[in-house]
Motif scaffolding. Structure first.
Motif, short mmCIF file in Angstrom:
data_model
loop_
_atom_site.label_atom_id
_atom_site.label_comp_id
_atom_site.label_asym_id
_atom_site.label_seq_id
_atom_site.Cartn_x
_atom_site.Cartn_y
_atom_site.Cartn_z
N ASP A 84 0.86 -1.19 0.00
CA ASP A 84 0.00 0.00 0.00
C ASP A 84 0.89 1.23 0.00
OD1 ASP A 84 -2.26 -1.57 0.10
OD2 ASP A 84 -2.35 -1.54 2.29
N GLY A 85 0.60 2.18 -0.87
CA GLY A 85 1.39 3.40 -0.93
C GLY A 85 2.63 3.22 -1.80
N ILE A 86 3.68 3.91 -1.41
CA ILE A 86 4.93 3.90 -2.19
C ILE A 86 5.72 2.64 -1.85
CG2 ILE A 86 7.09 5.13 -2.62
CD1 ILE A 86 5.59 7.71 -1.86
N ASP A 87 6.25 2.00 -2.86
CA ASP A 87 7.04 0.78 -2.67
C ASP A 87 8.49 1.15 -2.38
OD1 ASP A 87 4.82 -0.82 -3.20
OD2 ASP A 87 5.18 -0.74 -5.35
N TRP A 88 8.77 1.53 -1.13
CA TRP A 88 10.10 2.01 -0.76
C TRP A 88 11.16 0.93 -0.91
CZ3 TRP A 88 10.67 6.94 -0.77
CH2 TRP A 88 9.62 7.78 -0.39
N ILE A 89 10.84 -0.30 -0.56
CA ILE A 89 11.83 -1.39 -0.65
C ILE A 89 12.17 -1.64 -2.11
CG2 ILE A 89 12.25 -3.82 -0.18
CD1 ILE A 89 10.43 -3.50 2.30
N GLN A 90 11.18 -1.62 -2.97
CA GLN A 90 11.42 -1.81 -4.40
C GLN A 90 12.31 -0.68 -4.94
OE1 GLN A 90 7.93 -2.53 -6.75
NE2 GLN A 90 8.94 -2.03 -8.66
N TRP A 91 12.04 0.56 -4.55
CA TRP A 91 12.86 1.69 -4.98
C TRP A 91 14.30 1.53 -4.51
CZ3 TRP A 91 12.43 6.04 -7.98
CH2 TRP A 91 11.18 6.28 -8.52
N LEU A 92 14.48 1.11 -3.26
CA LEU A 92 15.84 0.93 -2.72
C LEU A 92 16.59 -0.17 -3.48
CD1 LEU A 92 15.20 1.30 1.10
CD2 LEU A 92 16.34 2.92 -0.43
N ILE A 93 15.90 -1.24 -3.81
CA ILE A 93 16.52 -2.32 -4.59
C ILE A 93 16.94 -1.79 -5.96
CG2 ILE A 93 16.09 -4.52 -5.76
CD1 ILE A 93 14.24 -5.24 -3.37
N GLN A 94 16.05 -1.05 -6.62
CA GLN A 94 16.35 -0.51 -7.94
C GLN A 94 17.52 0.47 -7.90
OE1 GLN A 94 12.46 1.04 -8.82
NE2 GLN A 94 11.86 -0.79 -9.98
N ILE A 95 17.53 1.35 -6.91
CA ILE A 95 18.61 2.33 -6.80
C ILE A 95 19.94 1.64 -6.50
CG2 ILE A 95 19.46 4.29 -5.44
CD1 ILE A 95 16.46 5.11 -5.16
N ALA A 96 19.92 0.63 -5.63
CA ALA A 96 21.15 -0.12 -5.33
C ALA A 96 21.68 -0.83 -6.57
CB ALA A 96 20.89 -1.12 -4.22
N LEU A 97 20.78 -1.41 -7.36
CA LEU A 97 21.21 -2.06 -8.60
C LEU A 97 21.76 -1.03 -9.59
CD1 LEU A 97 18.34 -4.65 -9.12
CD2 LEU A 97 20.73 -5.15 -8.59
#
Length: 87
Positions: free
Chosen positions: A59-72
């Protein structure tokens, strides 16, 4: 894939690529287009990885997904920059 999907992938790739580039200290030896390409690839792989881990749909912003994408993206920018600097 529709044109809106392609435009969305490019915009998200730009954002992820720039954030990944900001996370890498020092000067990078790659251009803007490579940053966008790395960002698009990191966004796609990060989304797949987040889905596999079960954290993509929240629900809301997918912060974990964003962090994974930024780390990659940061790892991709660093690796590509190092490869280009060695040439």
């Amino acid at each position: 894939m529709e044109i809106s999907g392609i435009i969305s992938a490019i915009v998200i790739g730009i954002v992820i690529g720039v954030l990944g580039r900001l996370a890498v200290p020092g000067r990078q030896h790659i251009g803007v287009l490579w940053t966008i390409v790395v960002g698009i690839v990191a966004a796609l792989i990060g989304t797949a990885l987040a889905s596999a881990l079960g954290v993509a749909a929240t629900d809301g912003i997918d912060w974990i997904q964003w962090l994974i994408q930024i780390a990659l993206a940061a790892a991709g920018v660093a690796a590509l920059s190092r490869a280009k600097a060695l040439r």
